[in-house]
Design an enzyme around this catalytic site. Structure first.
Site, PDB file in Angstrom:
ATOM      1  N   GLY A 221      41.922 -32.117 -39.884  1.00 50.14           N
ATOM      2  CA  GLY A 221      43.113 -31.953 -40.716  1.00 50.14           C
ATOM      3  C   GLY A 221      42.762 -31.890 -42.189  1.00 50.14           C
ATOM      4  O   GLY A 221      41.856 -31.163 -42.600  1.00 50.14           O
ATOM      5  N   GLY A 224      39.079 -32.243 -43.539  1.00 48.63           N
ATOM      6  CA  GLY A 224      38.052 -31.218 -43.367  1.00 48.63           C
ATOM      7  C   GLY A 224      37.570 -31.078 -41.940  1.00 48.63           C
ATOM      8  O   GLY A 224      38.373 -30.953 -41.006  1.00 48.63           O
ATOM      9  N   ASP A 251      44.922 -23.368 -35.216  1.00 44.23           N
ATOM     10  CA  ASP A 251      44.762 -21.999 -34.730  1.00 44.23           C
ATOM     11  C   ASP A 251      44.281 -21.073 -35.846  1.00 44.23           C
ATOM     12  O   ASP A 251      43.471 -20.170 -35.618  1.00 44.23           O
ATOM     13  CB  ASP A 251      46.083 -21.478 -34.173  1.00 44.23           C
ATOM     14  CG  ASP A 251      46.662 -22.392 -33.108  1.00 44.23           C
ATOM     15  OD1 ASP A 251      45.871 -22.987 -32.359  1.00 44.23           O
ATOM     16  OD2 ASP A 251      47.892 -22.513 -33.039  1.00 44.23           O
TER      17      ASP A 251
END
Length: 307
Positions: A221, A224, A251
């Site tokens: 998230g 990193g 995605d």
């Protein structure tokens, strides 16, 4: 060309609610509706970057027709197997800084529909150099279906990126995909461990790389990523942002990785691009969308170091 596989697509409906009241009527404006499923999110971001891409998978019923028409209006090439049952809907409720999702399980795919997909897939392998398979496997083909697809791709010398979870991931890595991108929760479930420090995460990545996948990228998230590419360990740190919606950021990261692989980028540039795409998607309300004009700015602010 990049081939994306979405076996269990959906119409994604994203609702923004000031405060979610349980057992009460909650009112909101119109949802942001997207031709969804993780693989289609990947497809849109790749398409935005002018890289040849083809989407495939299963579609059925009125929801399947909606998705097909949506892709056509966006100019995205697709070739889905038509199925007897209806494609699903998925809801995302954005409220009070939280994201609550309601996901339908999806249709059941018959044996003849599965085998028709395999025959089409074999043909597409002659046209692409990178394959991306994302999301869950619907009922019918079995949890080892990705394993079968990876084996066929490996025989053709195609690089296969797998982004799934649970038994589909457990079975899929046995076929040695080129790259996988689990998140922290997924790697904990796969290895049956609780990870509470970066040192434990690094050890987990190394263990996972020994189980079959050639390369592993763990998305963290806003913190990193940790990755192992060609037996080299990397730490990725991204710039801080004000998140609008994190839906589809993983995605979008996969889209960046696929794009970098297709274009032959080195490991650091590849990881920077993937992390940059994930961050850019989080700035948007639309799922699987990035502002391509901001890519270089975010790339410059992304740090990738070998450990």
């Amino acid at each position: 060309m990049i081939l994306t596989i979405t076996l269990n697509p959906s119409i994604d409906m994203n609702y923004h609610i000031d405060k979610l009241e349980i057992n009460q009527v909650n009112r909101t404006g119109n949802p942001v509706m997207t031709a969804g499923g993780k693989g289609l999110n990947v497809t849109r971001v790749i398409h935005q970057n002018d890289e040849p891409v083809m989407a495939t998978g299963f579609l059925g019923g009125m929801t399947g027709t909606y998705i097909s028409q949506k892709l056509e209006r966006q100019g995205i090439k697709h070739n889905f197997i038509k199925i007897r049952q209806n494609t699903r809907h998925c809801l995302a409720l954005m409220h009070e800084g939280n994201q609550t999702e309601v996901l339908e399980s999806g249709p059941e795919i018959s044996m003849d529909e599965s085998e028709l997909f395999i025959e089409n897939y074999k043909k597409f392998l002659d046209l692409c150099n990178v394959v991306v398979a994302s999301g869950s496997i619907p009922a019918g083909p079995g949890t080892a279906f990705y394993q079968r697809l990876i084996s066929l791709a490996n025989k053709k010398g195609r690089k296969f990126i797998l982004d799934t979870s649970g038994d589909a991931l457990k079975e899929g890595i046995k076929a040695h995909p080129f790259l996988i991108k689990p998140n922290l929760h997924e790697i904990e479930l796969l290895l049956r461990v609780k990870i509470e420090s970066e040192e434990e995460l690094i050890n987990a990545v190394r263990r996972l790389a020994q189980k079959g996948p050639k390369n592993v990228v763990i998305s963290l998230g806003d913190k990193g990523a940790i990755a192992i590419l060609n037996n080299v360990l990397y730490r990725v740190r991204t710039t801080k942002i004000h998140v609008v919606s994190a839906v589809g950021s993983g995605d979008s990261m996969v889209a960046g990785l696929a794009l970098g692989i297709a274009r032959g980028y080195n490991a650091k540039k590849l990881l920077a691009l993937g992390s940059c795409f994930g961050a850019l998607n989080a700035l948007e309300s639309e799922t699987g969308y990035i502002d391509v004009n901001r890519i270089q700015k975010f790339m410059d602010k992304t740090e990738v170091v070998s450990l």
